[in-house]
Design a protein around this motif. Sequence first.
Motif, PDB file in Angstrom:
ATOM      1  N   UNK A 109       0.826  -1.215   0.000  1.00 13.68           N
ATOM      2  CA  UNK A 109       0.000   0.000   0.000  1.00 13.68           C
ATOM      3  C   UNK A 109       0.859   1.263   0.000  1.00 13.68           C
ATOM      4  N   UNK A 110       1.970   1.228   0.749  1.00 12.08           N
ATOM      5  CA  UNK A 110       2.891   2.368   0.766  1.00 12.08           C
ATOM      6  C   UNK A 110       3.423   2.638  -0.639  1.00 12.08           C
ATOM      7  N   UNK A 111       3.789   1.555  -1.347  1.00  7.23           N
ATOM      8  CA  UNK A 111       4.296   1.695  -2.723  1.00  7.23           C
ATOM      9  C   UNK A 111       3.227   2.295  -3.631  1.00  7.23           C
ATOM     10  N   UNK A 112       1.966   1.878  -3.447  1.00  8.12           N
ATOM     11  CA  UNK A 112       0.879   2.411  -4.278  1.00  8.12           C
ATOM     12  C   UNK A 112       0.688   3.913  -4.035  1.00  8.12           C
ATOM     13  N   UNK A 113       0.774   4.323  -2.771  1.00  6.47           N
ATOM     14  CA  UNK A 113       0.653   5.757  -2.454  1.00  6.47           C
ATOM     15  C   UNK A 113       1.811   6.525  -3.084  1.00  6.47           C
ATOM     16  N   UNK A 114       3.017   5.953  -3.008  1.00  6.88           N
ATOM     17  CA  UNK A 114       4.191   6.590  -3.619  1.00  6.88           C
ATOM     18  C   UNK A 114       4.001   6.741  -5.123  1.00  6.88           C
ATOM     19  N   UNK A 115       3.433   5.710  -5.756  1.00 10.47           N
ATOM     20  CA  UNK A 115       3.162   5.770  -7.200  1.00 10.47           C
ATOM     21  C   UNK A 115       2.174   6.888  -7.535  1.00 10.47           C
ATOM     22  N   UNK A 116       1.127   7.030  -6.705  1.00 11.38           N
ATOM     23  CA  UNK A 116       0.134   8.091  -6.913  1.00 11.38           C
ATOM     24  C   UNK A 116       0.792   9.473  -6.816  1.00 11.38           C
ATOM     25  N   UNK A 117       1.662   9.632  -5.810  1.00 13.63           N
ATOM     26  CA  UNK A 117       2.333  10.922  -5.632  1.00 13.63           C
ATOM     27  C   UNK A 117       3.303  11.198  -6.779  1.00 13.63           C
ATOM     28  N   UNK A 118       3.977  10.134  -7.277  1.00 15.60           N
ATOM     29  CA  UNK A 118       4.887  10.292  -8.421  1.00 15.60           C
ATOM     30  C   UNK A 118       4.120  10.697  -9.679  1.00 15.60           C
ATOM     31  N   UNK A 119       2.937  10.080  -9.873  1.00 13.61           N
ATOM     32  CA  UNK A 119       2.117  10.435 -11.027  1.00 13.61           C
ATOM     33  C   UNK A 119       1.629  11.869 -10.920  1.00 13.61           C
ATOM     34  N   UNK A 120       1.244  12.256  -9.712  1.00 12.43           N
ATOM     35  CA  UNK A 120       0.768  13.621  -9.452  1.00 12.43           C
ATOM     36  C   UNK A 120       1.856  14.652  -9.760  1.00 12.43           C
ATOM     37  N   UNK A 121       3.110  14.297  -9.428  1.00 10.82           N
ATOM     38  CA  UNK A 121       4.231  15.208  -9.671  1.00 10.82           C
ATOM     39  C   UNK A 121       4.882  14.993 -11.033  1.00 10.82           C
ATOM     40  N   UNK A 122       4.244  14.120 -11.879  1.00 14.18           N
ATOM     41  CA  UNK A 122       4.705  13.854 -13.255  1.00 14.18           C
ATOM     42  C   UNK A 122       6.137  13.340 -13.284  1.00 14.18           C
ATOM     43  N   UNK A 123       6.404  12.305 -12.477  1.00 14.14           N
ATOM     44  CA  UNK A 123       7.744  11.712 -12.405  1.00 14.14           C
ATOM     45  C   UNK A 123       7.790  10.393 -13.160  1.00 14.14           C
ATOM     46  N   UNK A 124       9.002   9.989 -13.540  1.00 13.48           N
ATOM     47  CA  UNK A 124       9.203   8.718 -14.224  1.00 13.48           C
ATOM     48  C   UNK A 124       9.501   7.616 -13.197  1.00 13.48           C
ATOM     49  N   UNK A 125       9.504   6.365 -13.679  1.00 13.82           N
ATOM     50  CA  UNK A 125       9.855   5.237 -12.808  1.00 13.82           C
ATOM     51  C   UNK A 125       8.697   4.696 -11.998  1.00 13.82           C
ATOM     52  N   UNK A 126       7.471   5.032 -12.392  1.00 12.80           N
ATOM     53  CA  UNK A 126       6.293   4.584 -11.637  1.00 12.80           C
ATOM     54  C   UNK A 126       6.101   3.074 -11.755  1.00 12.80           C
ATOM     55  N   UNK A 127       6.338   2.516 -12.965  1.00 16.18           N
ATOM     56  CA  UNK A 127       6.058   1.096 -13.195  1.00 16.18           C
ATOM     57  C   UNK A 127       6.854   0.206 -12.244  1.00 16.18           C
ATOM     58  N   UNK A 128       8.130   0.510 -12.014  1.00 10.56           N
ATOM     59  CA  UNK A 128       8.986  -0.300 -11.129  1.00 10.56           C
ATOM     60  C   UNK A 128       8.417  -0.322  -9.712  1.00 10.56           C
ATOM     61  N   UNK A 129       8.050   0.855  -9.197  1.00 11.37           N
ATOM     62  CA  UNK A 129       7.486   0.939  -7.855  1.00 11.37           C
ATOM     63  C   UNK A 129       6.131   0.236  -7.769  1.00 11.37           C
ATOM     64  N   UNK A 130       5.342   0.379  -8.840  1.00 12.24           N
ATOM     65  CA  UNK A 130       4.021  -0.262  -8.854  1.00 12.24           C
ATOM     66  C   UNK A 130       4.167  -1.782  -8.849  1.00 12.24           C
ATOM     67  N   UNK A 131       5.121  -2.297  -9.621  1.00 16.81           N
ATOM     68  CA  UNK A 131       5.344  -3.743  -9.685  1.00 16.81           C
ATOM     69  C   UNK A 131       5.786  -4.287  -8.327  1.00 16.81           C
ATOM     70  N   UNK A 132       6.714  -3.590  -7.677  1.00 17.09           N
ATOM     71  CA  UNK A 132       7.164  -3.995  -6.345  1.00 17.09           C
ATOM     72  C   UNK A 132       6.008  -3.987  -5.349  1.00 17.09           C
ATOM     73  N   UNK A 133       5.182  -2.948  -5.429  1.00 21.28           N
ATOM     74  CA  UNK A 133       4.029  -2.846  -4.539  1.00 21.28           C
ATOM     75  C   UNK A 133       3.019  -3.951  -4.790  1.00 21.28           C
TER      76      UNK A 133
END
Length: 432
Positions: A109-133
Amino acid sequence: MEKILNTLSYYIEKNNYFAFALTYIVTGILIIIFNHALFSSFIEIVLLMMLVSCIKDLFTVLTSKKTSKIVLAKAIGSTILILIALFFIDIPKALLIMVFSTYFIFNGLIKFVSCYLMKKDKLKGIFKDFLEGFISFAFGIICFFAPKIHMDIMLYIIGGYLLLLGIDYLFDFLDQKDIHIKRIHLPLPPFIDALIPLSVLQKINRLGEDKNIEFDLHKKEEKVDLEIFVHVSMQGTGKLGHVDLCFNGNIVSYGNYDMDTRKCRDGIGSGVVFTCPRNKYIKFCVEYSEKTIFGFGIKLNKKQKEKVKQELERIFASLEEWKPKYVRALEKEKTISEKEYQDYASMLYKNTGAHFYKFTNGKLKTFFILGNNCGALVDKILRSSGADVLKMRGIITPGTYYDFLEREYVKKGSNVVSKHIYNQTNIDKLEE
C-alpha cells in the motif's frame, strides 16, 4: 559463580557483534533446515517462558497489600491468554504469520501511495514501484488468507533474513579486528529500526542524574567535516525520530513544514527544505521541541567534501524560496507580536533566522512520511554525491541511521569519528 557470570558478561559486551552474528546465523540456519518443527518448538518455549513470568507477576500481585482491581485483572487476564495460546498452539503460529502478512500488505500500500504521488508530480519510474508494490501486496494477501499453507515459505524468508543479518554483524566483528571486507549494510526491519532512537532515549532518561554519563565521545581528535543528527522525543511522532545533517556549520533539513499543504494527519504535504546555523538549531530543538539529539561526526577526504558540496549546490539550484506565515505577515504589517504565529516554521525562523525553500520538481517535491521522509534528503546528498559515506540500502528511517551510525562509531577505521548527545542537561554549553 558470580565471577564466571561477570567474565561471560564482559566477554559478550566486548564482542557483542560476534555474539549477535552467532545468534542470528545459527537461528537462521536452524529455521531453514528444520523449518516448521523448530518453529513450533520455539513458539512453545517462548509461551512457557511468558507463562512463568505471568504466574510470578500474578503471585506478586496477590501477595501485595496495595493492589488495585485493574492491576489484578491484567495479571489474571495475561495468564489466561498465555494458557489458551499453549493449549491451542496453532493460534499463535497463525497470528505471527498474519503479522508478517500484514507487513507485506502495508508495504504494498505504501508503494501504491508513492506511485500516486509520483504520477501527481509527473515523475518517471512509476512502473517499477508499482510492480514492487503489487508483488508485496499480492504475497501478503495470499499469506493472510492461507497462513498454514504458506507458513513454510514465510519461515524460509525469516530464516534467510536472519542468516543475512548475522553475516552482516559478522562483518562488523571482523571490522573491529581490522579485517575489512567491502559490503552493503543490511538494516533491521523498519518497524524495529523505528523504535531504536526512542529506546536509547529511555535508557538515557533512566540514568537520570548519573554524573558519569558521557555526552561527548571521540574516537580520534580529528576535524569533523559533516554531521548527521538523529532527533527523538517522548511526545507524539517525535518518538519515531527525525534526521538531518550539518555541513560547513549549516543545518540542512527536509520535512513537512508547510501547514497549509498538510494532508492525511500530516503524513503528506509539500516538501520543504530549510537551512540555519548549527548551534542555534540544536538549542531550539532541545528547548522548544523538548528533543534529545544524537549527533554523529563524519570525517571526509578532500574529494568527498567537494562532491557533497556539489550535490548541495545542485539541490539548491532546483529550489524556490518559501516563507513561513510569520514572515509573510511581517512583510505586510511591521508591528506583529512575537507571540503570534506559533507554527513550527514560524517559531524556527524567530529563533534561528532559518531560510526555507520548496522543490519545484523531482521526487522530493511531495513529502510522504512513509516514503519521501526526512531521511530521503540526507540519503540523496550522501548517495547521489558519490561520496560513499554510508553503504546502506533498503527503507531509510531515523532508526536506520541511528543503528548504522552507532555501529560505525564503535568500529575501528570507520569515518564516523565522534558522537554527541544534546539534551536539557548540557545545552547551555553550546555557543551561539
